[in-house]
Motif scaffolding. Sequence first.
Motif, PDB file in Angstrom:
ATOM      1  N   LYS A  54       0.826  -1.223   0.000  1.00 38.83           N
ATOM      2  CA  LYS A  54       0.000   0.000   0.000  1.00 38.83           C
ATOM      3  C   LYS A  54       0.859   1.272   0.000  1.00 38.83           C
ATOM      4  N   ASN A  55       2.141   1.141   0.380  1.00 40.22           N
ATOM      5  CA  ASN A  55       3.030   2.308   0.416  1.00 40.22           C
ATOM      6  C   ASN A  55       3.963   2.372  -0.799  1.00 40.22           C
ATOM      7  N   LEU A  56       3.626   1.592  -1.844  1.00 41.52           N
ATOM      8  CA  LEU A  56       4.510   1.520  -3.016  1.00 41.52           C
ATOM      9  C   LEU A  56       4.801   2.901  -3.603  1.00 41.52           C
ATOM     10  N   LYS A  57       3.758   3.735  -3.742  1.00 42.10           N
ATOM     11  CA  LYS A  57       3.932   5.068  -4.335  1.00 42.10           C
ATOM     12  C   LYS A  57       4.958   5.881  -3.536  1.00 42.10           C
ATOM     13  N   LEU A  58       4.852   5.825  -2.191  1.00 43.54           N
ATOM     14  CA  LEU A  58       5.788   6.524  -1.315  1.00 43.54           C
ATOM     15  C   LEU A  58       7.205   5.983  -1.506  1.00 43.54           C
ATOM     16  N   PHE A  59       7.332   4.645  -1.545  1.00 46.39           N
ATOM     17  CA  PHE A  59       8.657   4.037  -1.692  1.00 46.39           C
ATOM     18  C   PHE A  59       9.303   4.437  -3.030  1.00 46.39           C
ATOM     19  N   LYS A  60       8.495   4.545  -4.073  1.00 43.94           N
ATOM     20  CA  LYS A  60       9.015   4.958  -5.394  1.00 43.94           C
ATOM     21  C   LYS A  60       9.523   6.403  -5.354  1.00 43.94           C
ATOM     22  N   ILE A  61       8.769   7.275  -4.661  1.00 44.05           N
ATOM     23  CA  ILE A  61       9.200   8.675  -4.542  1.00 44.05           C
ATOM     24  C   ILE A  61      10.550   8.751  -3.821  1.00 44.05           C
ATOM     25  N   ILE A  62      10.650   7.998  -2.694  1.00 44.56           N
ATOM     26  CA  ILE A  62      11.898   7.997  -1.910  1.00 44.56           C
ATOM     27  C   ILE A  62      13.055   7.477  -2.754  1.00 44.56           C
ATOM     28  N   SER A  63      12.787   6.434  -3.534  1.00 44.24           N
ATOM     29  CA  SER A  63      13.811   5.837  -4.404  1.00 44.24           C
ATOM     30  C   SER A  63      14.301   6.851  -5.438  1.00 44.24           C
ATOM     31  N   GLU A  64      13.350   7.552  -6.051  1.00 48.61           N
ATOM     32  CA  GLU A  64      13.707   8.519  -7.097  1.00 48.61           C
ATOM     33  C   GLU A  64      14.498   9.703  -6.522  1.00 48.61           C
ATOM     34  N   VAL A  65      14.041  10.220  -5.372  1.00 49.63           N
ATOM     35  CA  VAL A  65      14.725  11.358  -4.745  1.00 49.63           C
ATOM     36  C   VAL A  65      16.154  10.964  -4.345  1.00 49.63           C
ATOM     37  N   ALA A  66      16.302   9.775  -3.743  1.00 47.34           N
ATOM     38  CA  ALA A  66      17.634   9.309  -3.331  1.00 47.34           C
ATOM     39  C   ALA A  66      18.540   9.167  -4.546  1.00 47.34           C
ATOM     40  N   GLY A  67      17.979   8.611  -5.644  1.00 46.91           N
ATOM     41  CA  GLY A  67      18.767   8.435  -6.873  1.00 46.91           C
ATOM     42  C   GLY A  67      19.254   9.763  -7.429  1.00 46.91           C
TER      43      GLY A  67
END
Length: 473
Positions: free
Chosen positions: A9-22
């Motif tokens: 359910k938190n996939l969208k949040l995890f993707k945002i964090i992944s992109e920002v970190a990248g």
Amino acid sequence: MNINLNQNKNLKLFKIISEVAGKNNQTVFIVGGYVRDLLMKRKTPTDIDFVTESNGIDLAKAVAHEINPKLKVSVFKNYGTAMFKHEGLDLEFVGARKESYAEHSRKPSVETGTLEDDQKRRDFTINALAISLNKENFGDLIDPFDGINDIKKKILRTPLEPSQTYSDDPLRMMRAIRFASTLNFKIEENSLKAIQQEAERIRIVSLERIMVEFNKIMLSEKPSLGLKLMEQTGLMQLIIPELTALKGIEEVEGQTHKDNFWHTLEVVDNICQNTGNLWLRWAALLHDIGKAPTKKFVDGTGWTFHGHEFLGSKMVKNIFYRLKLPLGADMKYVQKLVKLSSRPIALVDDGTSDSALRRLLFDAGEDLEDLFILNKADITTKNSSKQAKFKKNFEYVALKIKEVEEKDQVRNFQPPISGEEIMEMFNIQPGREIGILKEKVKEAILEGEIGNDKEEAKSFVIREGELLGLILQ
């Protein structure tokens, strides 16, 4: 092993964090309890911890800004952490670190480290699991200490040598027992021995932190799992010695008494089947606390514990004060239930007067049902016929009390005549006579001399007032 986060359910949040970190050339991983509970298919917590191998504060600010530029980020520079709330979640970001400890403090000196360093400093292998949110291996489980196998085996094990782990941060001993109790896991043998060896180190931990863990044990489905481990490791003796004082069975002239420590643990487990109220569970834990200091062998009678409820209720305040527990309404509630814990069973006799029932109603007030829950939990006999008899006795008392309450309305008693009305009747100023007359009215109602009725109370006050030399106006 890859954890498929596509249905999370938190996939969208995890993707945002992944992109920002990248974008910021940072690594990022989910760590700790969220990962553990996800793998165990438990309800995942609303707080999620993220580790980066660079600056956690910078990453938190960047992620928050990407989600909403107005999001407020709380920064804790001393710990290198930052956190913010988003859609009901508490998100915390920290830079990976390694720690070293001084002998008399559980506050470590910290330096920048790798993810592996960060996992090594975790308390248990099941909490040292990480899930990568990095683009090249998104969803990969990083498990250097075989924590996933410990989850399968239901074992609590430390990533590093257990004595060092517990000596470094002694609160981990309470956390081990808390997880054993809440997850129904076994503490690995070497780890359990290390807790026994390092138990004295718990003294450097604040009682507030200890009680957070202890109350989580008390709120578990079967608290005796944790309470037994506390006794076995020596932690109970250091934290609540009044409980371990109940241990043991003495014999004089062939007569013995039950082991009140193990009986108490049974009562706590029993009450947990009927209530999630933490302080009612505490009342069960402390209901017999006065038995150790009042225990006496009397020739011709056997073992007695006269006045243990009264003494126990006084001990409650000292225990709460020492353990830094709340000293207001919660403590008074526990005191009250401990003090009244033996009263209902004394009213089973057919010859019990209505006044005794009224007094119990008056004293218990709105906590009467909780008192009965405690009384029923206190039935720990394994003899089924005795158990049935005791339960029937309580039902009988409850019925008698209900009948008296319907007739006399003394529960949550409010005097039918106020102090102001008494002053007006006799045209007097506030003084000791008002308190005397109000107390006399209360006693007369509880004794059944008058009903809980305004007119009857007025007539009674007039008679009693005249005896005090007051003149009716």
